[in-house]
Motif scaffolding. Structure first.
Motif, PDB file in Angstrom:
ATOM      1  N   GLU A 110      83.912  35.131   5.927  1.00 47.18           N
ATOM      2  CA  GLU A 110      82.709  35.526   6.658  1.00 47.18           C
ATOM      3  C   GLU A 110      82.530  37.044   6.730  1.00 47.18           C
ATOM      4  OE1 GLU A 110      82.102  34.786  11.019  1.00 47.18           O
ATOM      5  OE2 GLU A 110      80.634  33.348  10.268  1.00 47.18           O
ATOM      6  N   ARG A 111      83.637  37.784   6.699  1.00 48.56           N
ATOM      7  CA  ARG A 111      83.523  39.241   6.803  1.00 48.56           C
ATOM      8  C   ARG A 111      84.293  39.974   5.697  1.00 48.56           C
ATOM      9  NH1 ARG A 111      81.687  40.968  11.961  1.00 48.56           N
ATOM     10  NH2 ARG A 111      81.725  43.089  11.150  1.00 48.56           N
ATOM     11  N   SER A 112      84.559  39.299   4.567  1.00 53.79           N
ATOM     12  CA  SER A 112      85.276  39.985   3.486  1.00 53.79           C
ATOM     13  C   SER A 112      85.066  39.264   2.154  1.00 53.79           C
ATOM     14  CB  SER A 112      86.779  40.038   3.788  1.00 53.79           C
ATOM     15  OG  SER A 112      87.363  38.757   3.603  1.00 53.79           O
ATOM     16  N   ASN A 165      86.240  43.703   6.558  1.00 54.06           N
ATOM     17  CA  ASN A 165      85.391  44.229   7.636  1.00 54.06           C
ATOM     18  C   ASN A 165      83.981  44.579   7.168  1.00 54.06           C
ATOM     19  OD1 ASN A 165      87.537  44.152   9.566  1.00 54.06           O
ATOM     20  ND2 ASN A 165      88.362  46.008   8.633  1.00 54.06           N
ATOM     21  N   LEU A 166      83.349  43.615   6.487  1.00 53.65           N
ATOM     22  CA  LEU A 166      81.953  43.835   6.100  1.00 53.65           C
ATOM     23  C   LEU A 166      81.126  44.108   7.351  1.00 53.65           C
ATOM     24  CD1 LEU A 166      81.585  40.974   3.461  1.00 53.65           C
ATOM     25  CD2 LEU A 166      81.587  43.420   2.979  1.00 53.65           C
ATOM     26  N   LEU A 167      80.074  44.884   7.185  1.00 54.18           N
ATOM     27  CA  LEU A 167      79.284  45.313   8.340  1.00 54.18           C
ATOM     28  C   LEU A 167      78.760  44.130   9.148  1.00 54.18           C
ATOM     29  CD1 LEU A 167      78.146  47.926   9.672  1.00 54.18           C
ATOM     30  CD2 LEU A 167      76.023  47.457   8.428  1.00 54.18           C
ATOM     31  N   LYS A 168      78.305  43.076   8.426  1.00 55.87           N
ATOM     32  CA  LYS A 168      77.753  41.897   9.116  1.00 55.87           C
ATOM     33  C   LYS A 168      78.298  40.627   8.460  1.00 55.87           C
ATOM     34  CE  LYS A 168      73.587  44.410  10.406  1.00 55.87           C
ATOM     35  NZ  LYS A 168      72.123  44.480  10.411  1.00 55.87           N
ATOM     36  N   THR A 183      80.557  48.387   4.995  1.00 59.71           N
ATOM     37  CA  THR A 183      81.639  47.946   5.888  1.00 59.71           C
ATOM     38  C   THR A 183      81.563  48.642   7.243  1.00 59.71           C
ATOM     39  OG1 THR A 183      83.164  49.684   5.182  1.00 59.71           O
ATOM     40  CG2 THR A 183      83.178  47.638   3.897  1.00 59.71           C
ATOM     41  N   GLN A 184      82.241  48.043   8.197  1.00 54.54           N
ATOM     42  CA  GLN A 184      82.324  48.604   9.544  1.00 54.54           C
ATOM     43  C   GLN A 184      83.051  49.955   9.513  1.00 54.54           C
ATOM     44  OE1 GLN A 184      80.872  46.943  12.109  1.00 54.54           O
ATOM     45  NE2 GLN A 184      81.330  48.645  13.488  1.00 54.54           N
ATOM     46  N   VAL A 185      84.083  50.036   8.687  1.00 60.22           N
ATOM     47  CA  VAL A 185      84.869  51.273   8.572  1.00 60.22           C
ATOM     48  C   VAL A 185      83.997  52.411   8.050  1.00 60.22           C
ATOM     49  CG1 VAL A 185      86.830  52.361   7.400  1.00 60.22           C
ATOM     50  CG2 VAL A 185      87.018  50.007   8.205  1.00 60.22           C
TER      51      VAL A 185
END
Length: 212
Positions: A112-114, A133-136, A169-171
């Motif tokens: 879901e996030r990678s 850690n994909l943004l969404k 990504t969130q990072v």
């Protein structure tokens, strides 16, 4: 009984000693003939020994060469480009010759996030790329991959369509936001310039005001 090279060399030394001591012609001829015979035998044995050694080395070579081509090392892919549509976030990875490897050698796994990309036996090595850690959130079932000329295209299906991703990504988002100057309160750069001009105008003499 077959004599070894060492034994033949001992015989040769003995014959040489006898040859030096021999005075009669017939004895000398017999010893000279024996000396030549032993020397020839030694020479032949040395050649055989050398040949066997070469053959042994030749036999060993395949064993040394038969090492696996891949040593377990996996190269990390760090260069990529990305853009987006209403439904997908698209990641472009350039890998020379990737379109020539079997399709099953290129695998992408989504969460879901990678996502992680694995490419096996490309130009004698394996490559991988993991993005966490994909943004969404993305749809695990809706993810796709396409192999094109020298390029792998990964399509991450947005869980919420028609939403814009400012970062992948969130990072990346956190890093970019940290880079912004904390003292820069003004959102519009032109506002600062207007304030400077306003101050100059207010501090100027009557002639400057009349010119404006």
């Amino acid at each position: 009984m077959v004599s070894t090279v060492e034994e033949l060399q001992k015989d040769l030394e003995k014959v040489k000693v006898l040859l030096e001591k021999a005075t009669r012609k017939r004895v000398r001829e017999a010893l000279t003939a024996e000396k030549s015979k032993i020397e020839t035998e030694i020479k032949n044995k040395m050649q055989q020994k050398s040949q066997k050694k070469t053959e042994l080395l030749d036999n060993e070579k395949p064993a040394a060469v038969v090492a696996p081509i891949t040593t377990g090392y996996t190269a990390k892919i760090s260069n990529y480009g990305w853009d987006q549509s209403d439904r997908f976030v698209k990641i472009y990875i350039t890998l020379t010759g990737v379109h020539q490897v079997p399709t099953e050698n290129v695998q992408v796994h989504f969460t879901e996030r990678s996502f992680d990309l694995s490419v096996k036996n490309l130009n004698g090595k394996s490559s991988s790329m993991i993005v966490n850690n994909l943004l969404k959130p993305i749809s695990v079932e809706g993810g796709l991959k396409k192999v094109e000329t020298d390029t792998v295209l990964i399509l991450c299906r947005k869980k919420t369509e028609n939403t814009r991703w400012d970062y992948l990504t969130q990072v990346e988002k956190e890093c970019k936001e940290k880079e912004k100057p904390s003292h820069d309160i003004e959102t519009d750069p032109s506002e600062g310039l207007m304030n400077v001009l306003k101050k100059i105008y207010e501090d100027g003499d009557d002639d400057m005001k009349r010119n404006h």
